[in-house]
Scaffold this motif. Structure first.
Motif, PDB file in Angstrom:
ATOM      1  N   GLU A 136       0.572  -1.377  -0.020  1.00 44.92           N
ATOM      2  CA  GLU A 136       0.474  -0.180  -0.150  1.00 44.92           C
ATOM      3  C   GLU A 136       0.560   1.105   0.110  1.00 44.92           C
ATOM      4  O   GLU A 136       1.241   1.217   0.696  1.00 44.92           O
ATOM      5  CB  GLU A 136      -0.631   0.227   0.540  1.00 44.92           C
ATOM      6  CG  GLU A 136      -1.884   1.053   1.430  1.00 44.92           C
ATOM      7  CD  GLU A 136      -2.766   1.115   2.712  1.00 44.92           C
ATOM      8  OE1 GLU A 136      -3.692   2.084   2.847  1.00 44.92           O
ATOM      9  OE2 GLU A 136      -3.418  -0.010   3.279  1.00 44.92           O
ATOM     10  N   ASP A 160       5.432   2.818   0.801  1.00 45.87           N
ATOM     11  CA  ASP A 160       5.452   2.081   1.932  1.00 45.87           C
ATOM     12  C   ASP A 160       5.378   2.650   2.915  1.00 45.87           C
ATOM     13  O   ASP A 160       6.181   3.646   3.186  1.00 45.87           O
ATOM     14  CB  ASP A 160       5.078   0.790   1.857  1.00 45.87           C
ATOM     15  CG  ASP A 160       6.016   0.151   2.650  1.00 45.87           C
ATOM     16  OD1 ASP A 160       7.192   0.093   3.428  1.00 45.87           O
ATOM     17  OD2 ASP A 160       5.936  -1.107   2.270  1.00 45.87           O
ATOM     18  N   THR A 401      -6.216   4.136  -2.114  1.00 47.63           N
ATOM     19  CA  THR A 401      -5.171   5.426  -1.469  1.00 47.63           C
ATOM     20  C   THR A 401      -4.873   6.005  -2.300  1.00 47.63           C
ATOM     21  O   THR A 401      -4.436   5.957  -3.890  1.00 47.63           O
ATOM     22  CB  THR A 401      -4.153   3.560  -0.948  1.00 47.63           C
ATOM     23  OG1 THR A 401      -4.299   2.803  -0.317  1.00 47.63           O
ATOM     24  CG2 THR A 401      -2.742   4.933   0.272  1.00 47.63           C
TER      25      THR A 401
END
Length: 606
Positions: A136, A160, A401
């Protein structure tokens, strides 16, 4: 039928409970550094702790290990150890990298940066590499950018929460966009991932480090740079130099060239800050025809206050001319960030900040800067309609995201100004110009002799060195002694004006360190350039900022340009109103006389 629905309902509950239980059994990493740096012949201790784990497997070792444990390993070559943590519902794969100093590894894409494996500690800097479909994004960092003709480009890292640069993001369902502050979007093309295979070298890394009196913690900075070179082989070409106002005009660098920082000496911080002069000297002498990319990394503790003949615009212009990206690293809070942001923007580099209590982060910053030249994402965009300096935002959205970062395309140079420039500093209650400042003064004398129309004002200052009358006299004598040296160097008397501010205009109102007190005890120079309307009329002095602001507005309503500044009188803050915008002293005196006759108050021309 009833029993079927009862059975179905029970099955659903069982599945739900199993799912709930499995979620509660997701493996957690409680302790796992993931990297060890050792000398040849030493052992590395791999120490781990996993939560909700039944057992751990390590490639190359037989049997199962406990969820909490350690293992000592010895290897002659840098090596990665693969861990697999297992419970009934979950499996976690991770890697521990053991780096052996002096060992150079070759390999494919995962070796694009030596000594790096996946990190599991939260970090705001690049600290690892991960290739994962479900990694992510947490932060985007733009490392370089620019505009060539009608085409703009941006190179960026994608991290990340652990500081791992995420590989292969372009193979996922993502969206990229570039927009300006008005919401206008720019067409993107040719987005791709770029990497320089290790151990291929592609960089000349030039490092300048502040050694002025403000660099009281330069020993911690040097320790951080040594730590960097001990952790990662310097496979690129490095050179290094300390700078202050006593630095020569030649760039006398320490060439490291795949060595380390161990041979760099630790000088005593001294003198004023001449970062612009030092940058200009380095860039001017730089041979950029080597086929390598050149980057300049500057570590700064305070503002430039003694380059005199150079400013931020000069540095930015020559960096652009020679295609050298500049990465200023500001340490502490005593620096004008706008000035160095301008240099970074103009050259296509990035500005960094380090807390003065976390100077060891200089290692992480240097690592990230160099990493960002070797493994990064790059894209092009349509810049055909960008005709002026433009602030832009690059955004990336992946699986809901959103991460973004800002950059500025510079098409036109912008004027840059220093808060002040000093020609000398003094010991406490002393008026003697120290020998180390004489070359600086001699250089100024040569410039003024070659330009007889040039006029300079020498402004004497004091710190906390006595009462108001004594401070005025002390500061005046300091300026007069600098004048004597200029006259001895052949400058005409008519080219020099001398004034004293006493202790009324300290740079640092609260002298919290020796270097701040040292910088308060100074002689500044101010160029008298008619085109810049240098002459001012000193008007009212007031005890509060609110009163000063009201007076400024009054003068503006009367048709005059005005501002106010703060000064000290008998150790109390006062606010002085200034009317500015006069090309000659005669013009300023004429207006001051008219104002005195009209408003019946005293005015002084400065």
């Amino acid at each position: 039928m009833k029993s079927f629905y009862a059975y179905k309902s029970a099955a659903i509950w069982v599945v739900f409970l199993l799912l709930l239980f499995s979620c509660s059994r997701k493996i957690e990493i409680e302790r796992f550094d993931g990297v060890s740096n050792i000398e040849k012949g030493e052992k590395a201790r791999l120490d781990w702790s996993f939560g909700r784990v039944d057992y751990v497997l390590i490639d190359g070792y037989k049997g199962e290990f406990q969820p909490q444990g350690w293992l000592e390993v010895q290897t002659e070559r840098s090596k990665s150890y693969k861990f697999t943590a297992i419970n009934y519902f979950d499996t976690l794969h991770t890697t521990w990298r053991v780096n052996v100093k002096g060992d150079i590894q070759t390999g494919g894409e995962n070796s694009a940066f030596p000594g790096m494996s996946e990190s599991f500690k939260p970090s705001g800097y690049v600290s690892g590499i991960v290739s994962s479909d479900d990694a992510e994004p947490n932060k985007m960092k733009i490392m370089s950018y620019g505009k060539v003709g009608s085409v703009g480009f941006v190179d960026f890292l994608l991290l990340d929460k652990y500081g791992n640069h995420i590989r292969d993001i372009l193979s996922r369902d993502i969206s990229l966009s570039i927009s300006d502050i008005d919401g206008k979007k720019y067409s993107i093309a040719n987005a791709r991932e770029n990497w320089v295979p290790h151990p291929q070298s592609n960089l000349n890394v030039h490092i300048l480090a502040d050694n002025s009196a403000s660099a009281e913690k330069n020993d911690e900075l040097l320790d951080a740079l040594k730590d960097y070179s001990n952790s990662y082989a310097l496979l690129d070409n490095f050179d290094f130099e300390w700078f202050n106002s006593f630095s020569s005009d030649e760039y006398n660098q320490i060439s490291l060239f795949q060595d380390s920082f161990e041979d760099v000496g630790q000088p005593t911080p001294a003198g004023l800050n001449s970062v612009f002069k030092s940058c200009n000297n380095l860039l001017t002498q730089l041979d950029t025809e080597s086929g390598f990319d050149d980057i300049l990394v500057i570590f700064i503790f305070s503002n430039d206050n003694s380059s005199i003949f150079y400013d931020a615009a000069d540095v930015a212009n020559i960096a652009r001319e020679k295609s050298v990206r500049v990465y200023p690293v500001i340490i502490g809070t005593a620096v004008n960030t706008n000035t160095f942001k301008y240099i970074a923007n103009s050259s296509g580099g990035r500005l960094y900040y380090i807390d003065e209590n976390a100077i060891s982060d200089a290692k992480k910053v240097l690592q990230e800067i160099i990493f960002g030249q070797k493994l990064y994402y790059t894209l092009q965009f349509d810049a055909s309609e960008i005709y002026s300096n433009t602030n832009l935002t690059l955004s990336l959205k992946a699986d809901g995201t959103l991460v973004m970062d800002n950059f500025k395309i510079m098409t036109t140079p912008e004027p840059q100004y220093s808060d002040y420039q000093a020609i000398a500093c003094f010991a406490f209650k002393d008026t003697t110009v120290k020998e180390e400042f004489e070359p600086h003064i001699a250089l100024l004398a040569e410039l003024m002799k070659a330009n007889p129309a040039m006029t300079v004002e020498l402004i004497g200052h004091c710190g906390i060195e006595g009462n108001e009358e004594a401070s005025y006299s002390l500061a005046l004598t300091r300026a007069q002694n600098v004048r004597k040296l200029l006259l001895a160097g052949g400058v005409e008397p008519k080219q020099i004006r001398v004034v004293s501010e006493g202790s009324s205009k300290p740079i640092y109102y609260l002298e919290q360190s020796g270097w701040q007190a040292y910088y308060n005890r100074r002689v500044e120079i101010r160029w008298i350039v008619p085109e810049q309307l240098p002459y001012e009329i000193l008007a009212e002095s007031l005890p509060s900022e609110e009163q000063a602001l009201q007076k400024v507005e009054d003068w503006e309503h009367r048709g005059y340009k005005s501002y106010y500044d703060r000064y000290l009188k008998n150790n109390n803050s006062m606010y002085r109103v200034r009317i500015w915008g006069f090309a000659t002293i005669d013009e300023a005196n004429s207006i001051a006389t008219k104002l005195k006759n009209k408003y019946k108050i005293a005015f002084e021309v400065r």
